[in-house]
Design a protein around this motif. Structure first.
Motif, PDB file in Angstrom:
ATOM      1  N   ARG A  44       0.812  -1.218   0.000  1.00  0.00           N
ATOM      2  CA  ARG A  44       0.000   0.000   0.000  1.00  0.00           C
ATOM      3  C   ARG A  44       0.838   1.257   0.000  1.00  0.00           C
ATOM      4  O   ARG A  44       0.380   2.318  -0.393  1.00  0.00           O
ATOM      5  CB  ARG A  44      -0.933   0.007   1.211  1.00  0.00           C
ATOM      6  CG  ARG A  44      -2.049  -0.998   1.085  1.00  0.00           C
ATOM      7  CD  ARG A  44      -3.084  -0.755   2.157  1.00  0.00           C
ATOM      8  NE  ARG A  44      -4.070  -1.814   2.218  1.00  0.00           N
ATOM      9  CZ  ARG A  44      -5.096  -1.931   1.403  1.00  0.00           C
ATOM     10  NH1 ARG A  44      -5.262  -1.057   0.448  1.00  0.00           N
ATOM     11  NH2 ARG A  44      -5.951  -2.918   1.540  1.00  0.00           N
ATOM     12  N   ASN A 102      -9.755  12.688   9.608  1.00  0.00           N
ATOM     13  CA  ASN A 102     -10.365  12.379  10.901  1.00  0.00           C
ATOM     14  C   ASN A 102     -10.484  13.668  11.723  1.00  0.00           C
ATOM     15  O   ASN A 102      -9.483  14.297  12.034  1.00  0.00           O
ATOM     16  CB  ASN A 102      -9.481  11.361  11.614  1.00  0.00           C
ATOM     17  CG  ASN A 102     -10.074  10.914  12.931  1.00  0.00           C
ATOM     18  OD1 ASN A 102     -10.982  11.542  13.468  1.00  0.00           O
ATOM     19  ND2 ASN A 102      -9.559   9.817  13.449  1.00  0.00           N
ATOM     20  N   GLU A 136     -15.134   8.784   4.591  1.00  0.00           N
ATOM     21  CA  GLU A 136     -13.948   8.632   3.738  1.00  0.00           C
ATOM     22  C   GLU A 136     -12.662   8.517   4.536  1.00  0.00           C
ATOM     23  O   GLU A 136     -11.710   7.908   4.073  1.00  0.00           O
ATOM     24  CB  GLU A 136     -13.866   9.798   2.756  1.00  0.00           C
ATOM     25  CG  GLU A 136     -14.767   9.583   1.548  1.00  0.00           C
ATOM     26  CD  GLU A 136     -14.563  10.615   0.468  1.00  0.00           C
ATOM     27  OE1 GLU A 136     -14.217  11.754   0.801  1.00  0.00           O
ATOM     28  OE2 GLU A 136     -14.759  10.279  -0.704  1.00  0.00           O
ATOM     29  N   PHE A 137     -12.622   9.095   5.755  1.00  0.00           N
ATOM     30  CA  PHE A 137     -11.341   9.012   6.454  1.00  0.00           C
ATOM     31  C   PHE A 137     -11.027   7.589   6.907  1.00  0.00           C
ATOM     32  O   PHE A 137      -9.862   7.231   7.071  1.00  0.00           O
ATOM     33  CB  PHE A 137     -11.231  10.029   7.604  1.00  0.00           C
ATOM     34  CG  PHE A 137     -12.159   9.827   8.766  1.00  0.00           C
ATOM     35  CD1 PHE A 137     -11.829   8.956   9.779  1.00  0.00           C
ATOM     36  CD2 PHE A 137     -13.336  10.549   8.850  1.00  0.00           C
ATOM     37  CE1 PHE A 137     -12.661   8.798  10.869  1.00  0.00           C
ATOM     38  CE2 PHE A 137     -14.174  10.391   9.926  1.00  0.00           C
ATOM     39  CZ  PHE A 137     -13.842   9.508  10.942  1.00  0.00           C
ATOM     40  N   GLU A 159     -11.837   4.998   4.994  1.00  0.00           N
ATOM     41  CA  GLU A 159     -11.326   4.418   3.754  1.00  0.00           C
ATOM     42  C   GLU A 159      -9.882   4.854   3.517  1.00  0.00           C
ATOM     43  O   GLU A 159      -9.036   4.068   3.084  1.00  0.00           O
ATOM     44  CB  GLU A 159     -12.209   4.859   2.591  1.00  0.00           C
ATOM     45  CG  GLU A 159     -12.036   3.960   1.412  1.00  0.00           C
ATOM     46  CD  GLU A 159     -12.912   4.356   0.263  1.00  0.00           C
ATOM     47  OE1 GLU A 159     -13.683   5.318   0.402  1.00  0.00           O
ATOM     48  OE2 GLU A 159     -12.803   3.714  -0.769  1.00  0.00           O
ATOM     49  N   ALA A 160      -9.614   6.129   3.839  1.00  0.00           N
ATOM     50  CA  ALA A 160      -8.251   6.633   3.688  1.00  0.00           C
ATOM     51  C   ALA A 160      -7.307   5.824   4.572  1.00  0.00           C
ATOM     52  O   ALA A 160      -6.214   5.454   4.144  1.00  0.00           O
ATOM     53  CB  ALA A 160      -8.196   8.108   4.051  1.00  0.00           C
ATOM     54  N   ALA A 161      -7.747   5.529   5.798  1.00  0.00           N
ATOM     55  CA  ALA A 161      -6.895   4.764   6.706  1.00  0.00           C
ATOM     56  C   ALA A 161      -6.647   3.362   6.162  1.00  0.00           C
ATOM     57  O   ALA A 161      -5.529   2.849   6.233  1.00  0.00           O
ATOM     58  CB  ALA A 161      -7.530   4.692   8.088  1.00  0.00           C
ATOM     59  N   ILE A 162      -7.690   2.745   5.587  1.00  0.00           N
ATOM     60  CA  ILE A 162      -7.498   1.412   5.006  1.00  0.00           C
ATOM     61  C   ILE A 162      -6.515   1.494   3.847  1.00  0.00           C
ATOM     62  O   ILE A 162      -5.613   0.677   3.711  1.00  0.00           O
ATOM     63  CB  ILE A 162      -8.845   0.831   4.510  1.00  0.00           C
ATOM     64  CG1 ILE A 162      -9.828   0.703   5.669  1.00  0.00           C
ATOM     65  CG2 ILE A 162      -8.634  -0.522   3.845  1.00  0.00           C
ATOM     66  CD1 ILE A 162     -11.222   0.345   5.229  1.00  0.00           C
ATOM     67  N   ALA A 163      -6.682   2.527   3.023  1.00  0.00           N
ATOM     68  CA  ALA A 163      -5.807   2.679   1.859  1.00  0.00           C
ATOM     69  C   ALA A 163      -4.359   2.905   2.286  1.00  0.00           C
ATOM     70  O   ALA A 163      -3.432   2.476   1.620  1.00  0.00           O
ATOM     71  CB  ALA A 163      -6.289   3.830   0.987  1.00  0.00           C
ATOM     72  N   ILE A 164      -4.184   3.588   3.405  1.00  0.00           N
ATOM     73  CA  ILE A 164      -2.835   3.815   3.916  1.00  0.00           C
ATOM     74  C   ILE A 164      -2.214   2.496   4.362  1.00  0.00           C
ATOM     75  O   ILE A 164      -1.018   2.304   4.267  1.00  0.00           O
ATOM     76  CB  ILE A 164      -2.883   4.819   5.097  1.00  0.00           C
ATOM     77  CG1 ILE A 164      -3.087   6.227   4.557  1.00  0.00           C
ATOM     78  CG2 ILE A 164      -1.621   4.762   5.925  1.00  0.00           C
ATOM     79  CD1 ILE A 164      -3.481   7.207   5.630  1.00  0.00           C
ATOM     80  N   GLY A 165      -3.061   1.589   4.843  1.00  0.00           N
ATOM     81  CA  GLY A 165      -2.555   0.307   5.298  1.00  0.00           C
ATOM     82  C   GLY A 165      -2.599   0.154   6.806  1.00  0.00           C
ATOM     83  O   GLY A 165      -1.891  -0.682   7.366  1.00  0.00           O
ATOM     84  N   VAL A 166      -3.406   0.961   7.480  1.00  0.00           N
ATOM     85  CA  VAL A 166      -3.539   0.860   8.928  1.00  0.00           C
ATOM     86  C   VAL A 166      -4.284  -0.435   9.259  1.00  0.00           C
ATOM     87  O   VAL A 166      -5.228  -0.809   8.574  1.00  0.00           O
ATOM     88  CB  VAL A 166      -4.314   2.075   9.481  1.00  0.00           C
ATOM     89  CG1 VAL A 166      -4.377   2.034  10.985  1.00  0.00           C
ATOM     90  CG2 VAL A 166      -3.669   3.367   9.025  1.00  0.00           C
ATOM     91  N   SER A 167      -3.836  -1.139  10.310  1.00  0.00           N
ATOM     92  CA  SER A 167      -4.464  -2.415  10.638  1.00  0.00           C
ATOM     93  C   SER A 167      -5.815  -2.187  11.316  1.00  0.00           C
ATOM     94  O   SER A 167      -6.078  -1.121  11.868  1.00  0.00           O
ATOM     95  CB  SER A 167      -3.553  -3.217  11.568  1.00  0.00           C
ATOM     96  OG  SER A 167      -3.415  -2.516  12.776  1.00  0.00           O
ATOM     97  N   THR A 168      -6.649  -3.221  11.258  1.00  0.00           N
ATOM     98  CA  THR A 168      -8.020  -3.081  11.759  1.00  0.00           C
ATOM     99  C   THR A 168      -8.094  -2.660  13.230  1.00  0.00           C
ATOM    100  O   THR A 168      -8.831  -1.731  13.548  1.00  0.00           O
ATOM    101  CB  THR A 168      -8.784  -4.396  11.530  1.00  0.00           C
ATOM    102  OG1 THR A 168      -8.684  -4.716  10.148  1.00  0.00           O
ATOM    103  CG2 THR A 168     -10.228  -4.279  11.925  1.00  0.00           C
ATOM    104  N   HIS A 213      -9.389   5.719  14.932  1.00  0.00           N
ATOM    105  CA  HIS A 213     -10.337   6.474  14.122  1.00  0.00           C
ATOM    106  C   HIS A 213     -11.783   6.310  14.561  1.00  0.00           C
ATOM    107  O   HIS A 213     -12.568   7.242  14.462  1.00  0.00           O
ATOM    108  CB  HIS A 213     -10.201   6.082  12.649  1.00  0.00           C
ATOM    109  CG  HIS A 213      -8.866   6.414  12.065  1.00  0.00           C
ATOM    110  ND1 HIS A 213      -8.524   7.692  11.698  1.00  0.00           N
ATOM    111  CD2 HIS A 213      -7.784   5.654  11.814  1.00  0.00           C
ATOM    112  CE1 HIS A 213      -7.279   7.687  11.236  1.00  0.00           C
ATOM    113  NE2 HIS A 213      -6.812   6.467  11.295  1.00  0.00           N
TER     114      HIS A 213
END
Lengths: 328, 308
Positions: A94, A109, B199-200, B202-211, B218
């Motif tokens: 990513r 956020n 969207e933020f 989704e942005a975090a997922i796109a960045i690669g932040v873990s669940t 967030h």
């Protein structure tokens, strides 16, 4: 082909939709948001993707970035198919592909400061970076995208839309990605700010050697930034060509209609403009028309159009048109 | 009007390196909260009650279990509130100092309220946010567990617990902990569902932040507004709950006491002409509940200005 950064091969995205009044065992309907889309992008290139609302532009971007599941096809990043990777492997990739979002404020956020937002990719992928270095990088990037570095402790709601989009760009760039996906980055901004943001993207691209995928529904915006343009209709590719060629010699009837609808910033020319407007509405992506999906609104449609999905025709090696009748 | 000339130096001065402190949403909410007079009054009352509970016993020579033998048998005649014999609130029917007992009861009741609210905030928020964010089958299983626990008549279970394992403050906390987070989990889940499509995320997922990090960084901070408001309204309901259990005679054990136990004792002595035995505990009970409600209301207005 070693000089392709990203290639998308026959990518399809189908969303399961529950029919109205369905029982739990009723089979789901498939909404084909993107179907059989292929293209590739070289380092430093800008690919513009245009299409009207609901044509699957955003879904395509999300399939590439991996936030919606793909149902068929491949997304190859320098040869590796991203759609088959497991979660941890995918997460590592990513850092090379980042995204800018449509609604600048919603993409940040509200409970985090600008500094935290911009630093998030960095501390996610390199958690051991010293704090000073992170701060230094964030300040550096903020001044690069045209924000005052002393605003680092402010919160998103204290910024204007254009500034928020700059924050989003800074966040996307902190990991030095190779490809930046821009999902309608300027459609929520007013025109003067649009120009600033687009010029910023162009500058950054020249400076960092980025590739861009630039999605918009506004052809005049895309024309300004792209080296190639792909036209999407109902999730299918209609035409791809170098930007200049596509604008000056559109071949597909849908592209022709799109290009002719762009207003000209000259009152005399504008009043003489022959806008070729399309009748009818976008068909349902749950039950798309057979054969060529554009035939229901196409001025050149004939009976044979309903039979086969049209193959690509190449008037030039670089120019693909998905319409067998484009020469007429 | 003269327009001030902006020279290079003044622009430099404006853009110097000292970082401007931003005003967070929390700071905004704090300002709005302190503009609300009723809420501030509530907060002051709560502070006073807390100070009373923490330091009240230093003002009296009596403890909550000591019997004043001189009072026994003539409570109605000489046991009333008086400054001379240092029984500020009078004595109860056994001649124990009511002031000391009220201080001690306040401590227990506040503790029950706060522990109940804390458990519900911690467990409920994490449970609800996880279920809501992950969704699908996990969500189904987690929320059905909540449904099942809600369907159990908790008062009955709690009474059984107290009877089987003996009456103790620990058992009371366990019982309250078991039930208090259920509503909170539902509220947190509902709120998460509306946040997770922003969207933020989704942005975090796109960045690669873990669940787990997405949930922690967030989702939860954006839930907290609602959760805090609900928990301030939950504290009084926990206090009422404990009071009811104690009123039934199943709560805290003698010589310890709580508001509910004190009110229960006072109510049973009413016809013997000792109104102070009911009046003082009831007064503290009521002002505390009112204060919590006002603070909760103020917080809701402050944290969610759109909903006013």
């Amino acid at each position: 082909m070693n000089d392709t950064l990203l290639s998308v091969e026959n990518l399809s995205v189908t969303f399961p939709i529950k029919p109205q009044g369905a029982w739990p065992w009723t089979p789901m309907l498939g909404l084909k948001a993107v179907k059989d889309v292929s293209f590739s992008i070289a380092p430093g290139e800008t690919l513009g993707i245009v299409g009207e609302s609901g044509s699957g532009k955003s879904t395509l971007a999300r399939a590439i970035i991996g936030t919606v599941p793909t149902s068929a096809g491949a997304v190859r990043w320098q040869g590796t198919d991203l759609t088959t990777l497991d979660v941890t492997e995918r997460r590592k990739h990513r850092r090379d592909v980042q995204m800018i979002f449509q609604d600048p404020l919603a993409a940040l956020n509200p409970r985090m400061t600008v500094g935290e937002i911009i630093a998030e990719p960095l501390i996610t992928h390199y958690p051991n970076t010293p704090k000073n270095e992170v701060k230094e990088k964030v300040r550096d990037l903020m001044s690069r995208v045209g924000l005052l570095p002393n605003l680092i402790n402010r919160y998103p709601h204290e910024f204007s839309g254009g500034q928020c989009q700059r924050i989003g760009i800074a966040r996307a760039l902190i990991l030095k990605p190779k490809l930046l996906l821009c999902d309608e980055p300027v459609s929520a901004l007013d025109v003067s700010v649009q120009a600033q943001v687009i010029n910023l993207l162009k500058e950054l691209q020249a400076e960092l050697g980025l590739s861009l995928i630039f999605i918009a529904h506004d052809l005049s915006v895309v024309k300004h930034i792209s080296s190639r343009i792909a036209v999407l209709y109902l999730g299918r590719l209609m035409e791809t060509a170098p930007a200049k060629e596509l604008i000056e010699h559109p071949m597909h009837p849908y592209t022709q209609a799109l290009v002719s609808s762009v207003p000209i910033p000259d009152p005399d020319a504008e009043s003489n403009r022959q806008a070729q407007s399309l009748s009818g509405e976008l068909p349902s992506p749950i039950h798309p028309p057979s054969g060529c999906v554009f035939r229901t609104r196409c001025p050149k449609a004939r009976a044979t159009c309903a039979e086969n999905v049209p193959d690509a025709q190449f008037p030039h090696p670089d120019h693909a048109v998905f319409c067998p009748h484009f020469q007429e | 009007m003269r327009v001030p000339v902006m020279n290079r130096a003044s622009i430099d001065a404006m853009t110097d390196e000292t970082a401007v402190a931003g005003r967070s949403l929390w700071a905004d909410a704090r300002i709005r909260f302190f503009r609300n007079k009723a809420a501030v009054a509530g907060l002051i009352v709560l502070a006073c009650v807390t100070i009373f509970a923490l330091f009240g016993q230093f003002l009296t020579p009596w403890s909550n279990e000591e019997v004043d033998w001189g009072m026994l048998g003539q409570v109605a005649e000489v046991g009333g509130p008086s400054l001379e014999n240092k029984h500020y609130f009078g004595v109860d029917e056994l001649g124990r100092d009511l002031y000391a007992r009220t201080v001690q009861g306040t401590r227990i009741s506040l503790m029950v309220g706060i522990v109940g609210a804390l458990i519900s905030v911690i467990v409920g928020t994490i449970w609800g946010a996880t279920a809501g964010y992950i969704g699908g089958r996990v969500d189904n299983i987690m929320m059905r567990i909540v449904d099942v626990m809600m369907a159990i008549p908790y008062m009955f279970v709690l009474i059984l617990l107290l009877v089987v394992f003996g009456r103790s403050i620990l058992m009371l906390f366990i019982g309250i902990g078991l039930i208090s987070w259920l509503d909170m989990a539902r509220i947190a889940r509902g709120q998460t569902l509306s946040i997770k499509n922003k969207e933020f995320i989704e942005a975090a997922i796109a960045i690669g932040v873990s669940t787990p990090t997405i949930i922690r960084r967030h989702i939860v901070p954006n839930l907290l507004g609602v959760v805090i408001v609900y928990s301030t309204l939950l504290v009084p309901s926990m206090i009422i709950f404990e009071s009811f259990i104690s009123f039934l005679g199943l709560g805290v054990q003698e010589p310890s006491t709580s508001w509910g136990a004190l009110i229960s004792d006072g109510a049973s002595q009413m016809r013997y002409g000792v109104p102070w035995q009911l009046g003082f505990p009831l007064f503290f009970f009521i002002i505390t509940l009112f204060a919590f409600f006002f603070v909760g209301d103020g917080l809701r207005d402050a944290l969610d200005p759109k909903d006013r």
